[in-house]
Design a protein around this motif. Structure first.
Motif, short mmCIF file in Angstrom:
data_model
loop_
_atom_site.label_atom_id
_atom_site.label_comp_id
_atom_site.label_asym_id
_atom_site.label_seq_id
_atom_site.Cartn_x
_atom_site.Cartn_y
_atom_site.Cartn_z
N GLY A 192 9.01 -6.92 -4.55
CA GLY A 192 9.50 -8.39 -4.10
C GLY A 192 8.50 -9.17 -3.10
N PRO A 193 8.74 -10.33 -2.69
CA PRO A 193 7.85 -11.02 -1.65
C PRO A 193 8.17 -10.40 -0.32
N MET B 250 5.75 -5.16 2.22
CA MET B 250 4.44 -5.22 3.12
C MET B 250 3.02 -5.33 2.55
N GLN B 251 2.25 -5.88 3.29
CA GLN B 251 0.69 -5.86 2.63
C GLN B 251 -0.01 -4.77 2.57
N GLY B 252 0.45 -3.74 3.23
CA GLY B 252 -0.06 -2.39 3.57
C GLY B 252 0.04 -1.90 4.62
N TYR B 253 -0.35 -0.53 4.84
CA TYR B 253 -0.44 0.10 6.40
C TYR B 253 -2.04 -0.27 7.00
N TRP B 254 -1.77 -0.51 8.31
CA TRP B 254 -2.67 -1.14 9.05
C TRP B 254 -4.04 -0.11 9.13
N GLN B 255 -5.13 -0.32 8.37
CA GLN B 255 -6.45 0.34 8.36
C GLN B 255 -6.09 1.81 7.85
N ARG B 256 -5.20 1.95 6.92
CA ARG B 256 -4.98 3.22 6.26
C ARG B 256 -4.94 2.92 4.68
N PRO B 257 -6.13 2.73 4.02
CA PRO B 257 -6.16 2.46 2.72
C PRO B 257 -5.40 3.58 1.73
N ASP B 258 -5.74 4.95 2.18
CA ASP B 258 -5.02 6.09 1.62
C ASP B 258 -3.69 5.89 1.49
N GLU B 259 -3.24 6.03 2.85
CA GLU B 259 -1.77 5.72 2.74
C GLU B 259 -0.97 4.80 1.95
N THR B 260 -1.77 3.64 2.04
CA THR B 260 -1.22 2.34 1.17
C THR B 260 -1.26 2.82 -0.26
N ALA B 261 -2.46 3.19 -0.88
CA ALA B 261 -2.36 3.55 -2.20
C ALA B 261 -1.45 4.66 -2.54
N ARG B 262 -0.93 5.53 -1.66
CA ARG B 262 0.11 6.62 -1.94
C ARG B 262 1.33 5.62 -2.19
N SER B 263 1.59 4.87 -1.27
CA SER B 263 2.84 4.24 -1.51
C SER B 263 3.10 3.02 -2.22
N LEU B 264 2.14 2.25 -2.50
CA LEU B 264 2.06 0.88 -3.12
C LEU B 264 1.21 1.03 -4.29
N SER B 265 1.63 0.70 -5.50
CA SER B 265 0.86 0.60 -6.73
C SER B 265 1.32 -0.48 -7.40
N ASP B 266 0.57 -1.63 -7.71
CA ASP B 266 0.86 -2.97 -8.43
C ASP B 266 2.15 -3.72 -7.98
N GLY B 267 2.28 -3.72 -6.56
CA GLY B 267 3.23 -4.25 -5.91
C GLY B 267 4.67 -3.60 -5.60
N TRP B 268 4.70 -2.43 -6.34
CA TRP B 268 5.67 -1.73 -6.18
C TRP B 268 5.69 -0.63 -5.22
N LEU B 269 6.72 -0.54 -4.34
CA LEU B 269 6.68 0.35 -3.34
C LEU B 269 7.59 1.46 -3.53
#
Length: 504
Positions: free
Chosen positions: A353-354, A357-376
């Motif tokens: 949904g809108p 979050m955009q992602g985790y600050w300066q943590r692309p690996d953590e972001t990739a683990r939590s977010l995929s195609d907008g799904w958290l």
């Protein structure tokens, strides 16, 4: 002041570290309108926790309460912070109230430590900024480059790793979640008339959105309580102010109902309360409704969802449910193989949904683990009933939720392990009606003279109070897998048994 005098540039991070007070909303909206990024910081953090958050966020500015000036002085040399604005709890109050409060703080309670670093006071910063506007500066220019994708806040949270990381919440996230939540609330809100009691800390994402953002848009009046502890702090305001709405966590609702003055009062103007931050124990909801003659509406969310993802419809709430997805929010339930399960079956809750979050600050690996195609991926196990209401079944994470605050076993274990008398340790949570969960630590001793109290005292040196283990259990060894990983799940039953024995 922030842009014209202090010299901050668009996107710079400014930390806010203060309890609920009139300066807080001014600081928040000032930072956002200046095109900067705010970093909410718990004022009760230890110096070690402050250093981590300030360094990780890259904060170059700090707006902090004067009560903790000693901690600020200790951490400043270890950070990139160049500008400090010091706030008093009495700032923006009437002259007489300011005088009385400052006198009590300084001479009666002796709460104000000396300030040994370079700083400007909050009122002075406002005055200097006003002078620049009078001289022709145009604050509207600072926001011209902002859009819905611009980061507004770094809201720190943890996760299964226990490493605190900043959820990058955009202006679009905050605006969307405010509107989503307000749409759910609107049928029961009298715009411009409601009075909200804010006892939960505004630096926590729940109160930040529910109390500050939503009620600001609704034209409500917020009554700010710097600290609800002891609960007698709430007595005067709850008995004298015409409070119509109240947000809380299970702990707060339960505690208030034990207060004699609360039990004796019958003439409530309250129209409803909203619970979040942790699961509301059904019996607490029932007692609250019987005592105040008003319901508690339960919602669910995460720091990563700004935070509201689901909320009970105010016209037909279900006490055991966390509600339905707020407008514009999609949910799905996924099994261990990553497949979406059929309707009504249990699975890990994913949210899109809108407000995500955009992602985790300066943590692309953590972001990739939590977010995929907008799904958290929330890490929470849930299911949906045939009317579309969600219910949390269990938590996938090992995280412990104490009074709505996240406690990460790895962090507590790392602290305990630093004690020279400890060989090994494991930390788990057990359910508690008052706080949601309590922290229980299992310890293998190196020093046989080591006591439970010594372990707790050691933890208090570097951990905030709610992270300190309530119970410490000594064992000869800890259950582990064949590769040496501690099996926390095998310890939970023992932790619960010890807790019940001690309570009983």
């Amino acid at each position: 002041y922030l842009r014209e005098v202090a010299g901050f540039k668009a996107g710079d991070r400014v930390a806010i570290q203060m309890p609920n007070c009139l300066a807080y909303p001014v600081a928040v909206f000032g930072i956002l309108k200046a095109g900067l990024i705010m970093v909410n910081t718990n004022p009760l953090y230890t110096p070690a926790e402050m250093v981590h958050q300030f360094a990780d966020s890259g904060a170059t500015g700090l707006i902090a309460i004067d009560l903790f000036a000693t901690k600020v002085a200790e951490v400043l040399p270890k950070t990139a912070i160049k500008t400090v604005i010091v706030v008093s709890i009495a700032d923006l109050l009437s002259p007489l109230k300011r005088l009385v409060i400052r006198a009590v703080q300084k001479y009666v309670k002796k709460m104000l430590p000396p300030i040994t670093f370079t700083y400007i006071t909050f009122p002075r910063a406002l005055a200097v900024g006003a002078d620049r506007i009078a001289a022709g500066a145009d604050p509207k220019l600072y926001a011209e480059s902002l859009d819905h994708h611009s980061i507004a806040a770094l809201q720190y949270t943890g996760g299964t790793t226990g490493v605190a990381k900043g959820a990058a919440l955009t202006h679009g996230n905050l605006v969307a979640n405010t509107i989503q939540s307000l749409e759910m609330w609107k049928p029961f809100l009298r715009l411009g008339e409601e009075v909200m009691l804010t006892a939960l800390p505004l630096y926590h994402i729940f109160a930040f959105t529910a109390n500050l953002m939503i009620f600001f848009m609704a034209g409500g009046r917020n009554v700010l309580v710097p600290s609800p502890r002891p609960l007698s702090n709430l007595k005067t305001v709850m008995l004298t102010e015409p409070v119509t709405w109240f947000t809380g966590v299970n702990t707060l609702f339960a505690g208030l109902m034990h207060e004699p003055w609360f039990k004796e009062h019958t003439n409530w103007q309250l129209r409803g309360s909203v619970a979040g931050g942790m699961a509301l124990v059904p019996v607490i909801g029932e007692r609250w409704e019987a005592m105040t003659k008003t319901p508690i509406y339960q919602g669910y969310g995460l720091t990563e969802t700004s935070p509201v993802a689901t909320l009970n419809p105010f016209q037909r709430p279900k006490r055991a449910a966390i509600g339905v997805p707020v407008p514009g929010t999609d949910v799905k339930f996924v099994n261990a193989e990553g497949q979406t399960v059929p309707f009504g079956e249990v699975g890990e809750l994913f949210i899109k949904g809108p407000q995500v979050m955009q992602g985790y600050w300066q943590r692309p690996d953590e972001t990739a683990r939590s977010l995929s195609d907008g799904w958290l991926a929330t890490g929470d196990i849930a299911q949906m009933d045939d009317e579309g209401y969600l219910e949390i079944v269990d938590r996938k994470k090992d995280m412990i939720l104490v009074s709505g605050f996240n406690v990460y076993p790895n962090e507590v274990e790392a602290t305990i392990a630093e004690h020279p008398g400890v060989i090994d340790t494991a930390v788990v949570g057990v359910p508690d009606d008052e706080t949601g969960e309590i922290v229980v630590a299992f310890v293998t001793k190196k020093d046989q003279a080591l006591t439970e109290d010594e372990v707790r005292q050691h933890c208090r040196k570097t951990l905030t109070a709610y992270k300190v283990p309530r119970i410490v259990v000594f064992r000869d060894d800890l259950p582990k897998t064949n590769v040496g990983k501690v099996l926390r799940k095998d310890l939970r039953d023992e932790a619960l048994r010890v807790f019940l024995e001690r309570r009983g």
